[in-house]
Design a protein around this motif. Sequence first.
Motif, PDB file in Angstrom:
ATOM      1  N   ALA A   1      45.198  -9.535  16.989  1.00  0.00           N
ATOM      2  CA  ALA A   1      46.786  -9.140  16.751  1.00  0.00           C
ATOM      3  C   ALA A   1      47.342  -8.307  15.668  1.00  0.00           C
ATOM      4  CB  ALA A   1      47.528 -10.383  17.016  1.00  0.00           C
TER       5      ALA A   1
ATOM      6  N   GLU B   1      53.847 -13.190  15.341  1.00  0.00           N
ATOM      7  CA  GLU B   1      54.306 -14.008  16.362  1.00  0.00           C
ATOM      8  C   GLU B   1      52.978 -14.526  17.478  1.00  0.00           C
ATOM      9  OE1 GLU B   1      57.007 -15.897  16.781  1.00  0.00           O
ATOM     10  OE2 GLU B   1      57.479 -15.265  14.937  1.00  0.00           O
ATOM     11  N   ILE B   2      52.312 -13.483  17.545  1.00  0.00           N
ATOM     12  CA  ILE B   2      51.150 -13.641  18.585  1.00  0.00           C
ATOM     13  C   ILE B   2      49.927 -14.028  17.839  1.00  0.00           C
ATOM     14  CG2 ILE B   2      49.635 -12.015  20.007  1.00  0.00           C
ATOM     15  CD1 ILE B   2      52.020 -10.230  20.547  1.00  0.00           C
TER      16      ILE B   2
ATOM     17  N   GLN C   1      49.469 -17.624  17.080  1.00  0.00           N
ATOM     18  CA  GLN C   1      49.102 -18.758  18.150  1.00  0.00           C
ATOM     19  C   GLN C   1      47.646 -18.597  18.474  1.00  0.00           C
ATOM     20  OE1 GLN C   1      51.205 -17.708  22.250  1.00  0.00           O
ATOM     21  NE2 GLN C   1      52.374 -16.113  20.770  1.00  0.00           N
TER      22      GLN C   1
ATOM     23  N   ILE D   1      48.530 -14.453  25.883  1.00  0.00           N
ATOM     24  CA  ILE D   1      48.271 -14.521  24.384  1.00  0.00           C
ATOM     25  C   ILE D   1      48.811 -13.077  23.807  1.00  0.00           C
ATOM     26  CG2 ILE D   1      47.661 -15.231  22.360  1.00  0.00           C
ATOM     27  CD1 ILE D   1      47.786 -17.880  23.877  1.00  0.00           C
ATOM     28  N   ASN D   2      47.661 -12.314  24.272  1.00  0.00           N
ATOM     29  CA  ASN D   2      47.953 -10.906  23.446  1.00  0.00           C
ATOM     30  C   ASN D   2      47.277  -9.935  24.497  1.00  0.00           C
ATOM     31  OD1 ASN D   2      45.090 -11.047  23.796  1.00  0.00           O
ATOM     32  ND2 ASN D   2      44.383 -10.599  21.855  1.00  0.00           N
TER      33      ASN D   2
ATOM     34  N   HIS E   1      49.630  -6.771  24.092  1.00  0.00           N
ATOM     35  CA  HIS E   1      49.779  -6.708  22.899  1.00  0.00           C
ATOM     36  C   HIS E   1      48.704  -5.466  22.669  1.00  0.00           C
ATOM     37  CE1 HIS E   1      50.606  -6.932  18.568  1.00  0.00           C
ATOM     38  NE2 HIS E   1      49.612  -7.486  18.546  1.00  0.00           N
TER      39      HIS E   1
END
Length: 283
Positions: A137, A141-142, A145, A194-195, A198
């Motif tokens: 990431a 924010e990502i 996690q 989650i990602n 992204h």
Amino acid sequence: MDLANHPCFNAKMRGKYGRVHLPVAPRCNIQCNYCDRKYDCVNESRPGVTSAVLKPRQAMTYLDYVFEEVKNISVVGIAGPGDPFANPDETMETLRLVREKYPEIILCLATNGLGIGPYIDELSEMNVSHVTITLNAVDPEIGSQIYSFVRHGKRVLAPKAGFEVLLEKQLEAIIRLKEKNVTTKVNTIILPGINEDHIETVAEKMAELKVDILNCIPFFPNKGAKFADIPEPSKESVIQIRKKAAQHIPQMYHCKRCRADAVGILGEENGCQINEKLQECAQ
Ligand code: SF4
Ligand code: SF4
């Protein structure tokens, strides 16, 4: 040494040349929430423990044997089972010994990137030509996690602060590796929920940093890990994610998520006799 003969970085060579991973790096300096330390590093692996951990001199005895028994090995790599730079003495000594004895072999490393920085000059002098950094990431924010902690010097950092340090070190390392002309691959684990949305942003950033190739690896659940209940991404979503990322940066499509003690052609299992030798060398 023809650098084009790396079977992971050059798909045309994957059936022709093999690699050997030397499992000399047992410890890790971060905790990825998808990793269960009982298993190999997901940086470069499918679940399954390495058969043994070797000290640098033991690794050389083992390597001599592998070169005698397995033909067409073009690459010697270190890919765990923890992180090479959580074990920098072992990693660097092994690379020095291999380079001294086998001046023509391609040297390769896979790391989370946190600790590689201080070693990049020497790696370049030793002609370590291929490095992989697992970077999941570029958004705090990502990223916060994905990691439970990051060990930075003597401090153990919580997810948010830890991710900020990790990302900073990863980006610095990529820039320095490219300045040194090291062929650089980034592995990104596709983590559903989650990602996964992204990864195109990661691809854009990696393209901007002149990373050579991006390897989007589907998440594989490990029973003991924090992310044990996250499902694997569907085949279709992996195809779509790679398609979007490919608009920005070349993709690796043939990664086999190898063990930290993998030997030979990608996707072929180690023979029993190689595993026995590995265990014998570790004693
Ligand atoms: Fe596990 Fe590798 Fe992450 Fe370390 S860097 S926690 S060994 S997946
Ligand atoms: Fe190559 Fe992927 Fe295996 Fe690493 S895990 S040696 S990149 S095929």
